[in-house]
Design a protein around this motif. Structure first.
Motif, PDB file in Angstrom:
ATOM      1  N   VAL A   1      15.241 -60.614  13.053  1.00  0.00           N
ATOM      2  CA  VAL A   1      14.726 -60.629  11.678  1.00  0.00           C
ATOM      3  C   VAL A   1      15.315 -59.489  10.856  1.00  0.00           C
ATOM      4  CG1 VAL A   1      12.654 -60.358  10.250  1.00  0.00           C
ATOM      5  CG2 VAL A   1      12.592 -61.819  12.278  1.00  0.00           C
ATOM      6  N   TYR A   2      15.397 -58.299  11.446  1.00  0.00           N
ATOM      7  CA  TYR A   2      15.859 -57.140  10.691  1.00  0.00           C
ATOM      8  C   TYR A   2      17.322 -56.796  10.943  1.00  0.00           C
ATOM      9  CZ  TYR A   2      10.983 -56.761   9.537  1.00  0.00           C
ATOM     10  OH  TYR A   2       9.724 -57.040   9.069  1.00  0.00           O
TER      11      TYR A   2
ATOM     12  N   SER B   1      18.754 -73.213  16.100  1.00  0.00           N
ATOM     13  CA  SER B   1      17.893 -73.383  14.936  1.00  0.00           C
ATOM     14  C   SER B   1      16.439 -73.434  15.403  1.00  0.00           C
ATOM     15  CB  SER B   1      18.253 -74.662  14.182  1.00  0.00           C
ATOM     16  OG  SER B   1      18.086 -75.790  15.033  1.00  0.00           O
ATOM     17  N   ASP B   2      15.527 -73.208  14.478  1.00  0.00           N
ATOM     18  CA  ASP B   2      14.098 -73.229  14.793  1.00  0.00           C
ATOM     19  C   ASP B   2      13.479 -74.442  14.123  1.00  0.00           C
ATOM     20  OD1 ASP B   2      11.429 -72.866  15.175  1.00  0.00           O
ATOM     21  OD2 ASP B   2      11.371 -70.784  14.502  1.00  0.00           O
ATOM     22  N   PRO B   3      13.190 -75.502  14.880  1.00  0.00           N
ATOM     23  CA  PRO B   3      12.651 -76.730  14.280  1.00  0.00           C
ATOM     24  C   PRO B   3      11.294 -76.529  13.622  1.00  0.00           C
ATOM     25  CG  PRO B   3      12.487 -76.825  16.666  1.00  0.00           C
ATOM     26  CD  PRO B   3      13.315 -75.618  16.341  1.00  0.00           C
ATOM     27  N   LEU B   4      10.568 -75.469  14.005  1.00  0.00           N
ATOM     28  CA  LEU B   4       9.259 -75.201  13.429  1.00  0.00           C
ATOM     29  C   LEU B   4       9.323 -74.282  12.226  1.00  0.00           C
ATOM     30  CD1 LEU B   4       7.163 -74.761  16.708  1.00  0.00           C
ATOM     31  CD2 LEU B   4       7.428 -76.803  15.294  1.00  0.00           C
ATOM     32  N   ASN B   5      10.516 -73.804  11.900  1.00  0.00           N
ATOM     33  CA  ASN B   5      10.667 -72.900  10.760  1.00  0.00           C
ATOM     34  C   ASN B   5      11.947 -73.237  10.013  1.00  0.00           C
ATOM     35  OD1 ASN B   5      10.690 -70.867   8.890  1.00  0.00           O
ATOM     36  ND2 ASN B   5      10.692 -69.177  10.362  1.00  0.00           N
ATOM     37  N   LYS B   6      11.870 -74.238   9.157  1.00  0.00           N
ATOM     38  CA  LYS B   6      13.050 -74.657   8.398  1.00  0.00           C
ATOM     39  C   LYS B   6      13.439 -73.629   7.339  1.00  0.00           C
ATOM     40  CE  LYS B   6      10.253 -77.481   5.222  1.00  0.00           C
ATOM     41  NZ  LYS B   6      10.014 -78.849   4.707  1.00  0.00           N
TER      42      LYS B   6
ATOM     43  N   THR C   1      15.917 -67.859   4.870  1.00  0.00           N
ATOM     44  CA  THR C   1      15.342 -67.238   3.666  1.00  0.00           C
ATOM     45  C   THR C   1      14.218 -66.288   4.052  1.00  0.00           C
ATOM     46  OG1 THR C   1      15.845 -69.246   2.418  1.00  0.00           O
ATOM     47  CG2 THR C   1      14.302 -67.703   1.428  1.00  0.00           C
ATOM     48  N   TYR C   2      13.400 -66.714   5.002  1.00  0.00           N
ATOM     49  CA  TYR C   2      12.293 -65.875   5.479  1.00  0.00           C
ATOM     50  C   TYR C   2      12.808 -64.535   6.008  1.00  0.00           C
ATOM     51  CZ  TYR C   2       9.527 -64.344   9.569  1.00  0.00           C
ATOM     52  OH  TYR C   2       8.887 -63.605  10.532  1.00  0.00           O
ATOM     53  N   GLU C   3      13.833 -64.561   6.841  1.00  0.00           N
ATOM     54  CA  GLU C   3      14.347 -63.321   7.415  1.00  0.00           C
ATOM     55  C   GLU C   3      15.006 -62.441   6.358  1.00  0.00           C
ATOM     56  OE1 GLU C   3      16.785 -64.396  10.740  1.00  0.00           O
ATOM     57  OE2 GLU C   3      15.059 -64.903  12.004  1.00  0.00           O
ATOM     58  N   ALA C   4      15.706 -63.062   5.416  1.00  0.00           N
ATOM     59  CA  ALA C   4      16.323 -62.282   4.337  1.00  0.00           C
ATOM     60  C   ALA C   4      15.251 -61.581   3.505  1.00  0.00           C
ATOM     61  CB  ALA C   4      17.176 -63.185   3.451  1.00  0.00           C
ATOM     62  N   LEU C   5      14.145 -62.288   3.217  1.00  0.00           N
ATOM     63  CA  LEU C   5      13.060 -61.698   2.441  1.00  0.00           C
ATOM     64  C   LEU C   5      12.354 -60.579   3.209  1.00  0.00           C
ATOM     65  CD1 LEU C   5      11.505 -64.923   0.881  1.00  0.00           C
ATOM     66  CD2 LEU C   5      12.368 -62.964  -0.420  1.00  0.00           C
ATOM     67  N   CYS C   6      12.254 -60.725   4.524  1.00  0.00           N
ATOM     68  CA  CYS C   6      11.636 -59.664   5.324  1.00  0.00           C
ATOM     69  C   CYS C   6      12.434 -58.366   5.206  1.00  0.00           C
ATOM     70  CB  CYS C   6      11.535 -60.090   6.785  1.00  0.00           C
ATOM     71  SG  CYS C   6      10.243 -61.318   7.109  1.00  0.00           S
TER      72      CYS C   6
ATOM     73  N   PRO D   1       9.038 -68.166   1.164  1.00  0.00           N
ATOM     74  CA  PRO D   1      10.445 -68.596   1.167  1.00  0.00           C
ATOM     75  C   PRO D   1      10.843 -69.513   0.022  1.00  0.00           C
ATOM     76  CG  PRO D   1       9.515 -68.740   3.376  1.00  0.00           C
ATOM     77  CD  PRO D   1       8.376 -68.482   2.444  1.00  0.00           C
ATOM     78  N   ILE D   2       9.984 -70.442  -0.414  1.00  0.00           N
ATOM     79  CA  ILE D   2      10.394 -71.406  -1.433  1.00  0.00           C
ATOM     80  C   ILE D   2      10.634 -70.731  -2.787  1.00  0.00           C
ATOM     81  CG2 ILE D   2       9.688 -73.467  -2.715  1.00  0.00           C
ATOM     82  CD1 ILE D   2       8.408 -74.501  -0.158  1.00  0.00           C
ATOM     83  N   PRO D   3       9.699 -69.925  -3.316  1.00  0.00           N
ATOM     84  CA  PRO D   3       9.990 -69.221  -4.577  1.00  0.00           C
ATOM     85  C   PRO D   3      10.755 -67.911  -4.360  1.00  0.00           C
ATOM     86  CG  PRO D   3       7.728 -68.828  -3.967  1.00  0.00           C
ATOM     87  CD  PRO D   3       8.277 -69.788  -2.929  1.00  0.00           C
ATOM     88  N   ARG D   4      11.068 -67.600  -3.088  1.00  0.00           N
ATOM     89  CA  ARG D   4      11.801 -66.364  -2.749  1.00  0.00           C
ATOM     90  C   ARG D   4      11.064 -65.131  -3.269  1.00  0.00           C
ATOM     91  NH1 ARG D   4      16.780 -65.616  -4.727  1.00  0.00           N
ATOM     92  NH2 ARG D   4      16.339 -66.768  -6.612  1.00  0.00           N
ATOM     93  N   ALA D   5       9.766 -65.082  -2.978  1.00  0.00           N
ATOM     94  CA  ALA D   5       8.929 -63.967  -3.418  1.00  0.00           C
ATOM     95  C   ALA D   5       8.567 -63.086  -2.233  1.00  0.00           C
ATOM     96  CB  ALA D   5       7.662 -64.504  -4.080  1.00  0.00           C
TER      97      ALA D   5
END
Length: 529
Positions: free
Chosen positions: A143-144, A269-274, A278-283, A464-468
């Motif tokens: 993630v980081y 890939s993670d089928p449970l986390n599409k 984006t999630y990791e970039a935001l973290c 992740p969707i609104p990238r907030a």
């Protein structure tokens, strides 16, 4: 020698809990090790040194490692130190216990009493804790985007601890392999192999195990050429081992008869986390553009209490995600944490699954009648949001048993452990929890999340969707609606709790239900509202 009373009292609040999921238990683990060391030293002073020379050396080694944390309040907030402490108990202290169990003098019995007390109080790690800690460190690495070489050298960003030992590095790789994370295991093994000196006897043994495991990782992932290459290296290192030769022959045969072209292992890939990328970039950081950031703002929001406006920051416009600052104070936070401690248990998912590696935390539920502070901060949520927080607890006691509806839920308090996180999810239940309460109270219309601690690194809440991205700020609270006004789920509010990289994270959630808000948040047939 007995455990300090403070340690006993704190430990008594935990039962049947996974040590690696709780920062509190990890801190107690460190204190417990100090008690074990003191008891071991007393035993060594009273025993013939000729029969326990190796224990004398081990005692010095354990004492040196443990004392690295003296005077450092953040020592057990580092995932590397957490992993080490868990592993020491399982791999070293258990061996010492087994040796002293056959010795019947008073000092040995006193040591064993302490060990037994730690087990009874559920703060002695088991094999699952080593696995969980290893998986968590690998999660943090991914993630980081931390280099394995830096982790091995004890470096996480600007924070430094002592380097990892060779056997600790191999342990992580082996645990990941057993969890079928061949990408993670191979990544650690490749770095480890480069560090090993084949002329050193102990390191040579680790090199042999590492090459065998790495070759197997590639074989299982269909990277057949690499699996043969690593097995050939092992065969050259141990030329007369028939089992190694047989495995090499098998791998070569498979390669010759296969059309597989892969020559390396890639992260699956993670089928449970599409939303993973984006999630990791935001973290790691805020990824909104300067133009998007320029449209965000903050202001003082009026509340029913004159001259006491709420400090409201808009973290995202569509959907609106807010961060209210200074809405819970230090004394209140300590009260909430103290109330939660006796009830903390491993967090579950909607499906009621404990031990889900996608959610590393412990949970407690606090009701308004447990303490006036719980009702007080529930009322504060109502004052700031304008949404009702009425519950059955507000009724006279004799009327509560027949009450089956409420405008909100009890306060959920969470404490996050090693790499503590909650993968991308939505708070709306959408039929996942069909109970009388939910049928009468409606779905989770809105989420209010108190941040009870600052986090040294990591731990943000991301969408992740609104990238907030909402950082964990002590005393602040995030707020958003999970449903559109027509009752449909607002998929834009899928969110995640980023792994805690350094430090500890406590939050408290208050979920507002649909019932009771017919006028404060009026319905609409427009699905965009």
């Amino acid at each position: 020698m007995i455990l300090k009373i403070s340690l006993i009292m704190l430990c008594m609040v935990f039962g049947n809990c996974d040590v690696h999921t709780s920062i509190q238990q990890l801190k107690l683990l460190y204190n417990g090790e100090g008690e074990l060391l003191a008891a071991l030293q007393m035993f060594l002073r009273e025993t013939d040194a000729r029969n326990i020379a190796d224990l004398q050396e081990l005692n010095v080694e354990l004492k040196t490692v443990h004392h690295q944390g003296y005077g450092q309040p953040d020592f057990m907030l580092n995932p590397i130190n957490q992993f080490r402490a868990i592993r020491r108990f399982k791999r070293t202290w258990e061996g010492i216990v087994e040796r002293l169990e056959v010795i019947h003098d008073g000092a040995a019995k006193e040591f064993l009493k302490i060990a037994e007390r730690l087990r009874e109080l559920s703060i002695w790690p088991d094999e699952d804790d080593i696995t969980g800690a290893s998986v968590s460190i690998e999660r943090l690495r991914n993630v980081y985007n931390i280099m394995i070489y830096n982790l091995i050298n004890g470096q996480i960003y600007n924070f430094k601890t002592s380097p990892m030992a060779i056997d600790e590095v191999y342990e992580i790789a082996e645990q990941l392999y057993n969890e079928e994370d061949y990408y993670g295991a191979s990544s650690w093994l490749e770095v480890l192999i480069k560090m090993l000196d084949r002329t050193h006897q102990d390191q040579r043994a680790v090199l042999e195990k590492s090459l065998k495991l790495l070759s197997s990782c590639h074989y299982r992932e269909g990277s057949l050429k690499s699996s043969v290459d690593y097995m050939e290296q092992l065969n050259d290192l141990v030329p007369n081992d028939k089992s190694i030769y047989a495995t090499l022959k098998k791998y070569k045969s498979t390669l010759q008869n296969s059309e597989a072209k892969a020559d390396k292992i890639v992260r699956p890939s993670d089928p449970l986390n599409k939303f993973r990328d984006t999630y990791e970039a935001l973290c790691r950081r805020n990824i909104k553009t300067p133009r998007e950031l320029s449209k965000l703002y903050c202001y003082l929001k009026k509340t029913p209490i004159p001259f006491l406006p709420a400090k409201k920051e808009i973290a995202n416009l569509h959907p609106k995600i807010s961060l209210f600052h200074d809405v819970i104070f230090d004394g209140e936070i300590e009260q909430i944490k103290a109330l939660a401690l006796p009830s903390l248990q491993r967090s579950k998912t909607f499906a009621g699954q404990k031990g889900d590696k996608r959610r590393i935390s412990q949970t407690a539920w606090l009701t308004n009648i447990m303490d006036k502070i719980v009702k007080k901060i529930s009322e504060r949520v109502e004052q700031v949001t304008g949404l009702s927080t009425w519950q059955c607890w507000d009724l006279p006691e004799q009327q509560r048993p027949s009450c089956s509806t409420a405008h909100c839920e009890d306060l959920q308090v969470l404490s996050y452990g090693i790499g503590g996180n909650y993968d991308v999810h939505h708070d709306a239940l959408r039929g996942n929890d069909v109970t009388a309460f939910n049928l009468h109270s409606g779905d989770r219309m809105a989420t209010w999340m108190f941040y009870l601690t600052d986090v040294i690194a990591g731990g943000a809440t991301v969408f992740p969707i609104p990238r907030a991205r909402v950082p964990a700020i002590k005393g602040a609270a995030a707020f958003w609606f999970n449903l559109h006004r027509n009752g449909d789920e607002d998929s834009r509010t899928y969110h995640a709790g980023c792994p805690v990289l350094l430090g500890e994270k406590w939050v408290a959630n208050k979920w507002i239900r649909e019932t009771g808000h017919e006028f404060s948040r009026k319905c609409s047939t427009d699905p965009s509202r």
